[in-house]
Design an enzyme around this catalytic site. Sequence first.
Site, short mmCIF file in Angstrom:
data_model
loop_
_atom_site.label_atom_id
_atom_site.label_comp_id
_atom_site.label_asym_id
_atom_site.label_seq_id
_atom_site.Cartn_x
_atom_site.Cartn_y
_atom_site.Cartn_z
CG ASP A 1 1.60 69.96 47.50
OD1 ASP A 1 0.88 71.12 47.98
OD2 ASP A 1 0.65 69.18 47.14
CB ALA A 2 7.65 71.12 44.92
CG ASP A 3 7.85 76.48 45.75
OD1 ASP A 3 8.95 76.06 45.19
OD2 ASP A 3 7.53 77.23 45.26
CG ASP B 1 7.13 68.96 50.45
OD1 ASP B 1 6.41 68.94 51.47
OD2 ASP B 1 6.76 68.04 49.52
CB SER C 1 2.02 65.04 59.21
OG SER C 1 2.66 65.38 58.13
CG LEU C 2 2.18 60.08 56.25
CD1 LEU C 2 1.77 59.42 54.97
CD2 LEU C 2 2.71 58.83 56.89
CD GLU D 1 -2.01 52.80 51.96
OE1 GLU D 1 -1.25 52.00 52.44
OE2 GLU D 1 -2.78 53.35 52.26
CE LYS E 1 1.08 62.15 51.78
NZ LYS E 1 0.47 63.37 51.31
CG ASP F 1 -3.30 66.15 46.70
OD1 ASP F 1 -3.47 66.50 47.83
OD2 ASP F 1 -2.87 66.76 45.87
CD GLU G 1 -6.36 62.38 52.33
OE1 GLU G 1 -5.99 61.88 53.47
OE2 GLU G 1 -5.51 63.31 52.08
CE1 TYR H 1 -4.96 57.88 55.89
CE2 TYR H 1 -5.93 58.25 53.83
CZ TYR H 1 -5.51 58.67 54.78
OH TYR H 1 -5.57 60.02 55.18
CE LYS I 1 4.14 64.68 49.87
NZ LYS I 1 4.57 66.20 49.54
CB CYS J 1 -0.56 100.10 28.83
SG CYS J 1 -1.96 98.73 29.05
CB CYS K 1 -4.98 102.08 28.05
SG CYS K 1 -3.46 102.10 29.07
CB CYS L 1 -0.27 100.04 32.42
SG CYS L 1 -1.77 101.15 31.98
CB CYS M 1 -5.62 100.88 31.70
SG CYS M 1 -5.10 99.52 31.14
S1 IVH Z 1 -1.36 57.13 56.23
C1 IVH Z 1 -0.06 58.03 60.96
N1 IVH Z 1 -2.04 56.74 53.93
O1 IVH Z 1 -1.43 62.08 53.90
C2 IVH Z 1 -0.07 58.39 59.67
N2 IVH Z 1 -1.89 58.85 54.88
O2 IVH Z 1 1.02 63.66 54.31
C3 IVH Z 1 -1.44 57.98 58.90
N3 IVH Z 1 -2.64 60.35 53.20
O3 IVH Z 1 -2.37 63.09 56.95
C4 IVH Z 1 -1.38 58.56 57.46
N4 IVH Z 1 -3.25 59.04 51.60
O4 IVH Z 1 -4.00 62.75 55.26
C5 IVH Z 1 -1.70 57.62 55.05
N5 IVH Z 1 -2.59 56.14 51.99
C6 IVH Z 1 -2.33 56.95 52.72
C7 IVH Z 1 -2.55 58.15 52.58
C8 IVH Z 1 -2.29 59.27 53.58
C9 IVH Z 1 -3.32 60.32 51.80
C10 IVH Z 1 -2.60 61.84 53.93
C11 IVH Z 1 -3.18 61.82 55.14
C12 IVH Z 1 -2.17 62.14 56.01
C13 IVH Z 1 -1.18 62.90 54.94
C14 IVH Z 1 0.23 62.93 55.41
#
Ligand code: IVH
Length: 708
Positions: free
Chosen positions: A43-45, A47, A92-93, A126, A128, A130, A184, A236, A324, A429, A432, A447, A453
């Site tokens: 995920d870090a890469d 991002d 997405s966020l 709250e 996030k 996964d 989620e 959520y 994150k 190796c 072998c 090798c 081998c």
């Molecule tokens: S709010 C309009 N709340 O994170 C945005 N998303 O990286 C609504 N996710 O697509 C999303 N926990 O699948 C929200 N507490 C949380 C979440 C959450 C996980 C996921 C969700 C979203 C993704 C974005």
Amino acid sequence: MNDAIAVENLTEEQAQAELARLAAELDRANTAYHAEDAPEISDADYDRLKRRNAEIEARFPQLKRADSPSEQVGARPADGFTKITHAVRMLSLGNAFDDGDVAAFDQSIRKYLGLGADTGLSYTAEPKIDGLSLSLRYESGQLVQAATRGDGAVGENVTANALTIADIPERIDGAPEVLEVRGEVYMSHEDFAALNARQEESGGKSFANPRNAAAGSLRQLDASITRDRPLRFFAYAWGETSEPLAGTQTDAINRLGALGFQINPLTRRCESPAEMIAHYHNIEDQRATLGYDIDGVVYKVDDLALQHRLGFRSTTPRWAIAHKFPAELAWTRLEAIDIQVGRTGALSPVARLTPVTVGGVVVSNATLHNEDYVAGRDANGEEIRGGKDIRVGDWVQVYRAGDVIPKVADVDLSKRPQNSEPYAFPTRCPECNSEAVREVGDAVRRCVGGIICPAQAMEKLKHFVSRKAFDIEGLGAKQIEMFFDDELLPVKTPVDIFTLQSRDADNLAKLANRKGWGEQSARNLWDAIDEKRTIQFGRLLFALGIRHVGEAASTLIARHYGNWSAFESAVTAASGFEGPEWDELLAIDGVGEVMARALVSAFAQETERASIDALVTRLTVLDEERPQSDGSPVAGLTVVFTGTLEKMTRAEAKARAESLGAKVAGSVSKKTDLLVAGPGAGSKAKKADELGIRTLDEDGWLELIGDA
Ligand code: IVH
């Protein structure tokens, strides 16, 4: 990624090339993550790539691509499920990585709304979760539809699957007439471990992490499989509603709780960025004991009227952000360096560590990448870690990001034992004792033993039975290990799988008497093997596990030759890396010299060739069909292009011809049907003339294929 050049120093040309590369890389990562549930990068890469892309686009807005990754959420839905267009897009966020980003988030909202620094502004904070997001549509209190996010606009219809999840009510009372509940789907650590144990026992696929397990379990075409997988759901957010749920995020979420949904107990209302960050650390402290994966904290503006005013950017809301968690680090002792030998003979150093907890996971092994990495150099001979090498006995830093294999990132020289020695990377190796050589330009020492081998032979077998290759039910990596060392029924090379049953009369009993086996499971295995005696040409080629010859290339090559025997005689004839067959191989779009050499060498190597030939006699290899080319005037013809083409590039011409079902060759022979000769055509045109081969100029060709 080429981080070496700072964005401000990029030329326009470099920027354009890098944007193209980033788009391709992110697209691949998206597909692996969303459509195949098999992430390839952390995920870090991911991002980091996205940020780099955004930075370059910000500096060169004119270069922003039509398929820019910054406009995309997730990947397209996979085939197999019906599609659902979301009434309200699933977004997405945006991300925050440090306290400064959180302060900037608050400031940008204040600026947008015209609020002074002293005006009160509340947020919720709250975890996030996964997992994967899901939208549940209720009409008159009845669940009528469940859809995955897909690409944000169109998701997959997984209603039958969602109905098997205990946390998802089929009916709710007292809700608005239309209500889309979003949240989620995830799997707890405990359920994940139990599922993987079951999968391993039955020879099924095991999952890399709980999120992939949740995604793989939800997206089952057969919902009864989903029913057997313990999935959970946190609500959520919401999509379409026929009337407002509440006036604030806090009240809306509590209302979802009252309607019967699980809501996260760590959700808090915060009155300032300082409180948000404090709660972030509070959640971070509990991360390891929650029992499910989270990867950050989500902040949302609490007042829904303000959320409405703030609205959305192209793919993310202005009123929410994900803070994150950083990649996890820990220090521990490097006890030993082991060398693992892979399918293509690569010697990979693996760190054996004094077990240490990294973000709630006990890590005792980590990758050391390759010889140079251990020595403190990169592929170009430049220093990494300030040139510090890694030695057995060292105090090392272990890094774990999301679900990727942990790696040794750094070493503390002040704790290095006095008598330590630089690590001597083996030149033979360890499996072998064949020579292990490093070719010029290759970061990896290999090798040279080939299938002599045992390590390579075993890894090749595991690849051979893997999902995209022969995919034999009940014969996974674990079973291969058992059979490989079996005294009565050994399987050392692929053909041995297909002779298991016929080797001697009482082998069924031999297998059935084994611990963990019975007559029925032995019979099932025989049946599963029989089922795969007929195989598509391209799949067979991929299954052979020849270096550089991946799944896509195997299909291209198979399509080009059409059938196994044509292919086999061509690669055999190309063994000298020259002549018309060699040229033809190189001319296949997508086949480069490195791949062609690997392919030809594999078929020229005696033991390997014998193993392939023995295998093929036990199989029925189905011809590979060329892509649809109905009514094409050039379908099935072998075409050669020569001279200068003026209206298209050579690559374009080739791709077009192939899409019309023609075979494009690099040199003229008796098999050539058509020569397309542009200005400057030389020996090929002469030879075609001698052989009486039909010759056209570029315009004639375009006319023939209807592109004029
Ligand atoms: S709010 C309009 N709340 O994170 C945005 N998303 O990286 C609504 N996710 O697509 C999303 N926990 O699948 C929200 N507490 C949380 C979440 C959450 C996980 C996921 C969700 C979203 C993704 C974005």
